[in-house]
Every structure is written in structure tokens, then in C-alpha cells.
Enzyme design. Structure first.
Site, PDB file in Angstrom:
ATOM      1  N   PRO A  82       1.707  40.486  25.429  1.00 59.49           N
ATOM      2  CA  PRO A  82       2.762  39.375  25.793  1.00 59.49           C
ATOM      3  C   PRO A  82       3.818  38.798  26.080  1.00 59.49           C
ATOM      4  O   PRO A  82       4.452  39.283  25.406  1.00 59.49           O
ATOM      5  CB  PRO A  82       1.679  38.791  24.682  1.00 59.49           C
ATOM      6  N   GLU A  83       3.035  38.176  26.736  1.00 58.95           N
ATOM      7  CA  GLU A  83       4.923  37.506  27.348  1.00 58.95           C
ATOM      8  C   GLU A  83       4.362  35.872  27.540  1.00 58.95           C
ATOM      9  O   GLU A  83       3.250  35.179  27.143  1.00 58.95           O
ATOM     10  CB  GLU A  83       5.368  37.542  29.592  1.00 58.95           C
ATOM     11  N   LYS A 111       7.137  32.877  23.282  1.00 65.83           N
ATOM     12  CA  LYS A 111       6.262  33.782  23.063  1.00 65.83           C
ATOM     13  C   LYS A 111       6.055  33.379  21.227  1.00 65.83           C
ATOM     14  O   LYS A 111       4.725  34.314  21.151  1.00 65.83           O
ATOM     15  CB  LYS A 111       6.551  35.012  22.981  1.00 65.83           C
ATOM     16  N   ARG A 140      16.521  47.157  28.319  1.00 72.21           N
ATOM     17  CA  ARG A 140      15.243  47.585  27.786  1.00 72.21           C
ATOM     18  C   ARG A 140      15.530  47.405  29.871  1.00 72.21           C
ATOM     19  O   ARG A 140      16.700  47.894  30.851  1.00 72.21           O
ATOM     20  CB  ARG A 140      14.452  46.088  28.253  1.00 72.21           C
TER      21      ARG A 140
END
Length: 261
Positions: free
Chosen positions: A2-3, A59, A251
DNA sequence: CCGGATGTTCACCT
DNA sequence: GAGGTGAACATCCG
């Protein structure tokens, strides 16, 4: 998984329970209840109340329970899914297996007259909280204004990508969407966020909104053009240059060293 | 077997 | 104060 795009799909699914009355809160995993929330508190707070709204900021999925009731805040982490009446909001998963176990159901609302809303989360990276501090989130990336984006990036030495993913400044951009939109905008993820010219800021604003809308329309953050090339040996779909893989903002980041400047 | 994965929070450095 | 890093969560995949 999920984004922003996925959570917006979940929100639309959750609209199916608006108007229903919660008969039971099922919270078997206390670790999944955040900020001191307990199963007993959750039950007392929402059982007997109607779901009156399904909203989203970034989100975070928000379920309203009437004007005098609390707001339920649902976070899905990386592996959380939403199921309403046994139907998942998303079945098209990029690389996750389609294995489904009820043992991964971490939180559920059961409704009077039947049906339920469940959070299924193998890795338990998501969670539920009561009355989340919505003001802690920046403007939603899907609808952010030019000045809102400018504020999110203002005079910062941090990498552009790190700022775009800082949920307190801009809500909803995750790792995949960040790489995709920066690739489309032709901007280097490692550029200091405060170094963008006015023209670059305008361009970035356009691509933030259009990229997220596009990913949403296609059904997920993994539907970008860069996705297939996020691997060793991946090449830029625009110009064929070997993609650069590095860590930016903590990231894994893929970018084109030729056209992202 | 090992490393990495779409997220968030927090402790601990520099 | 601003950034950066690594850990934690649990499972799957190459």
C-alpha cells in the site's frame, strides 16, 4: 504494497460499509492496536455506532463513526490488505503470493445485518489507532497545491526523494511512486530538496499529481513504467541508459543517470 | 541459506 | 536542530 494508490482503492471499497452499524470489534492482536489502544477501548468506542464516512489522507484510511464518535485510523504498512464482506480491494499484486490466511486477520469490524471489514496483514507492519492526529500529515499528494509542495521542499539539504516521502510534509508518496514520478519529471532523487528552480518546482508539482493519478487509474503503485526495470541490469525506458541503483533517504532507489538531473 | 521487499517509528549517532 | 542509520515487525521470493 500500500501506497497512496492502494489505500485510495481501499477507501473506495470501505465506502461500501458507510451506513452500516458496527455490532462487534474483533481485535485479536494487541500489537496491531497503536497508541495505547486496547481491544476493550476499541469495542466500547465503536460498537453500536454507524460508519458515517470513509476518508483518506496519504496512506492513512479514516473511518468516521458519527459526529460524536471517534475516528478509526487504519494503516496498512507494506503488506496490509483490506477486505469487505470477504472481497479484497486488490487482487492484482505485483509479486506477492496470493496465499491468504485468516490467521493474518489483525482487526475487523463486524456489522449488524451481516458482513465485515477486515485488515489482513501478514507482516503486521500496519496498525489501528483511535482519533489519529490527522494534522500531523502534510497535504495529500494527489491534490497538493504548488505552494504546498514548495513548503514541503523549502530550503532543505535533505535529498529531494526523502522530502517527498516525508509524510509530515507531503502525505502519500511511497518508495515506488517517488522513483516513478522523479523519473518522469527528470529530476535526480539525490538533489538537495531546496535546490530546485521555480521552473523545476512547477514541473515536479505537475508530475507529482499526474503520476499519482495515473498509478491510481492503473490500479497500484507497481504499475509505473519504471517498475519492470527495478532490478539488476534494468535500463531507462526513455533512453536505454543503465539505471543507477543506490540508497536515497534510506530506501532503495532507481534512477536514470542521463536524464534525471 | 541469504538478502531484500510498496511503511512507520524510535533509539542512537554525527 | 537536521540528517543519517539500523532495528523491529513476519513472510515470501529469487
Amino acid at each position: 504494497m500500500p501506497e497512496l494508490a492502494e489505500v485510495e482503492v481501499y477507501r473506495r471499497l470501505a465506502e461500501q460499509v458507510v451506513g452500516r452499524v458496527v455490532s462487534e470489534v474483533v481485535a485479536p492482536d494487541s500489537w496491531y492496536l497503536k497508541r495505547g489502544l486496547t481491544a476493550a477501548v476499541a469495542k466500547a468506542a465503536v460498537e453500536g455506532r454507524p460508519v458515517t464516512g470513509a476518508r483518506r489522507t496519504g496512506k492513512l484510511l479514516l473511518l468516521d463513526t458519527g459526529s460524536d464518535g471517534p475516528v478509526l485510523g487504519l494503516r496498512f504498512g507494506m503488506s496490509g490488505r483490506l477486505l469487505v464482506d470477504g472481497t479484497a480491494g486488490l487482487t492484482d499484486l505485483s509479486h506477492a503470493s496470493n496465499r491468504e490466511l485468516e490467521a493474518w486477520d489483525r482487526f475487523a469490524l463486524v456489522f449488524e445485518g451481516g458482513g465485515d471489514l477486515r485488515m489482513r496483514d501478514p507482516r503486521r507492519l500496519g496498525g489501528v489507532e483511535l482519533d489519529p492526529e490527522e494534522a500531523r500529515l502534510g497535504p495529500d499528494a494527489l491534490t497538493v497545491t504548488p505552494s504546498g509542495l514548495a513548503r514541503a521542499l523549502a530550503a532543505s539539504a535533505a535529498p529531494l526523494k526523502a522530502r517527498l516521502m516525508d509524510q509530515a510534509r507531503l502525505a502519500g508518496v511511497g518508495n515506488l511512486a517517488a522513483d516513478e514520478l522523479l523519473w518522469r519529471a527528470g529530476l535526480d532523487p539525490a538533489r538537495p530538496a531546496g535546490s530546485l528552480s521555480p521552473a523545476e518546482l512547477r514541473r515536479l508539482h505537475r508530475y507529482v499529481r499526474t503520476t499519482l493519478a495515473d498509478l491510481l487509474a492503473k490500479g497500484g503503485s507497481h504499475t509505473g513504467e519504471l517498475m519492470d526495470e527495478r532490478r539488476p541490469g534494468g535500463i531507462c525506458p526513455k533512453d536505454g541508459t543503465a539505471l543507477l541503483r543506490r540508497t536515497v533517504g534510506g530506501r532503495t532507489t532507481f534512477s536514470c543517470p542521463r536524464h534525471q538531473v
